[in-house]
Write a protein that holds these residues in place. Structure first.
Motif, PDB file in Angstrom:
ATOM      1  N   LEU A  36       0.835  -1.195   0.000  1.00 17.40           N
ATOM      2  CA  LEU A  36       0.000   0.000   0.000  1.00 17.40           C
ATOM      3  C   LEU A  36       0.869   1.245   0.000  1.00 17.40           C
ATOM      4  O   LEU A  36       2.007   1.222   0.474  1.00 17.40           O
ATOM      5  CB  LEU A  36      -0.918   0.009   1.223  1.00 17.40           C
ATOM      6  CG  LEU A  36      -1.849  -1.190   1.386  1.00 17.40           C
ATOM      7  CD1 LEU A  36      -2.616  -1.080   2.687  1.00 17.40           C
ATOM      8  CD2 LEU A  36      -2.797  -1.298   0.209  1.00 17.40           C
ATOM      9  N   LEU A  37       0.315   2.328  -0.503  1.00 16.83           N
ATOM     10  CA  LEU A  37       0.968   3.630  -0.512  1.00 16.83           C
ATOM     11  C   LEU A  37       0.047   4.595   0.208  1.00 16.83           C
ATOM     12  O   LEU A  37      -1.123   4.729  -0.154  1.00 16.83           O
ATOM     13  CB  LEU A  37       1.188   4.099  -1.958  1.00 16.83           C
ATOM     14  CG  LEU A  37       1.649   5.542  -2.149  1.00 16.83           C
ATOM     15  CD1 LEU A  37       3.060   5.709  -1.623  1.00 16.83           C
ATOM     16  CD2 LEU A  37       1.575   5.919  -3.618  1.00 16.83           C
ATOM     17  N   THR A  38       0.557   5.261   1.245  1.00 15.18           N
ATOM     18  CA  THR A  38      -0.216   6.255   1.972  1.00 15.18           C
ATOM     19  C   THR A  38       0.358   7.627   1.660  1.00 15.18           C
ATOM     20  O   THR A  38       1.565   7.841   1.776  1.00 15.18           O
ATOM     21  CB  THR A  38      -0.178   5.993   3.488  1.00 15.18           C
ATOM     22  OG1 THR A  38      -0.703   4.689   3.727  1.00 15.18           O
ATOM     23  CG2 THR A  38      -1.015   7.006   4.241  1.00 15.18           C
ATOM     24  N   VAL A  39      -0.512   8.562   1.241  1.00 12.18           N
ATOM     25  CA  VAL A  39      -0.101   9.902   0.856  1.00 12.18           C
ATOM     26  C   VAL A  39      -0.828  10.915   1.745  1.00 12.18           C
ATOM     27  O   VAL A  39      -2.056  10.921   1.802  1.00 12.18           O
ATOM     28  CB  VAL A  39      -0.429  10.179  -0.630  1.00 12.18           C
ATOM     29  CG1 VAL A  39      -0.050  11.594  -1.025  1.00 12.18           C
ATOM     30  CG2 VAL A  39       0.252   9.162  -1.524  1.00 12.18           C
ATOM     31  N   SER A  40      -0.067  11.759   2.405  1.00 11.81           N
ATOM     32  CA  SER A  40      -0.649  12.792   3.257  1.00 11.81           C
ATOM     33  C   SER A  40      -1.343  13.844   2.400  1.00 11.81           C
ATOM     34  O   SER A  40      -0.836  14.246   1.350  1.00 11.81           O
ATOM     35  CB  SER A  40       0.454  13.460   4.081  1.00 11.81           C
ATOM     36  OG  SER A  40      -0.030  14.623   4.702  1.00 11.81           O
ATOM     37  N   LYS A  41      -2.483  14.308   2.855  1.00 13.67           N
ATOM     38  CA  LYS A  41      -3.173  15.382   2.141  1.00 13.67           C
ATOM     39  C   LYS A  41      -2.394  16.693   2.234  1.00 13.67           C
ATOM     40  O   LYS A  41      -2.549  17.565   1.390  1.00 13.67           O
ATOM     41  CB  LYS A  41      -4.594  15.552   2.674  1.00 13.67           C
ATOM     42  CG  LYS A  41      -5.502  14.410   2.259  1.00 13.67           C
ATOM     43  CD  LYS A  41      -6.932  14.643   2.695  1.00 13.67           C
ATOM     44  CE  LYS A  41      -7.831  13.538   2.182  1.00 13.67           C
ATOM     45  NZ  LYS A  41      -9.233  13.750   2.565  1.00 13.67           N
ATOM     46  N   ASN A  42      -1.525  16.828   3.250  1.00  7.85           N
ATOM     47  CA  ASN A  42      -0.672  18.015   3.361  1.00  7.85           C
ATOM     48  C   ASN A  42       0.376  18.054   2.259  1.00  7.85           C
ATOM     49  O   ASN A  42       0.789  19.126   1.831  1.00  7.85           O
ATOM     50  CB  ASN A  42       0.021  18.067   4.723  1.00  7.85           C
ATOM     51  CG  ASN A  42      -0.928  18.353   5.851  1.00  7.85           C
ATOM     52  OD1 ASN A  42      -1.972  18.973   5.661  1.00  7.85           O
ATOM     53  ND2 ASN A  42      -0.604  17.878   7.033  1.00  7.85           N
ATOM     54  N   VAL A  43       0.835  16.891   1.813  1.00  6.95           N
ATOM     55  CA  VAL A  43       1.853  16.805   0.765  1.00  6.95           C
ATOM     56  C   VAL A  43       1.218  16.944  -0.613  1.00  6.95           C
ATOM     57  O   VAL A  43       1.744  17.617  -1.482  1.00  6.95           O
ATOM     58  CB  VAL A  43       2.636  15.474   0.874  1.00  6.95           C
ATOM     59  CG1 VAL A  43       3.561  15.284  -0.307  1.00  6.95           C
ATOM     60  CG2 VAL A  43       3.413  15.440   2.179  1.00  6.95           C
TER      61      VAL A  43
END
Length: 74
Positions: free
Chosen positions: A44-51
């Motif tokens: 899985l890949l988790t991406v911050s909404k801040n980034v």
């Protein structure tokens, strides 16, 4: 994006594409997105909404290598 939507993930090093993958959004929270990497089952890949979906940073000795990750929904 909505759950189940697909996107292309491309990684760049010094503005040259070095790899890519097709990803699928499987979960969204208030702070991040979680994607399934289609070519790598169980990863899985988790991406911050801040980034966000277009992130650039510098690394390496003296911060001389430019890295970029780009997620393009379709």
């Amino acid at each position: 994006m909505e759950i189940g939507d697909y996107a292309n993930l491309t990684n760049f090093l010094n503005d040259k594409a070095i790899d890519g993958a097709m990803i699928k959004l499987i979960k969204e929270t208030d702070i991040d997105f979680t994607f399934e990497i289609r070519q790598k089952p169980n990863e899985l890949l988790t991406v911050s909404k801040n980034v966000g979906f277009d992130h650039t940073w510098y690394c390496g000795p003296n911060k001389t290598m430019k890295r970029r990750t780009l997620i393009e929904p379709f």
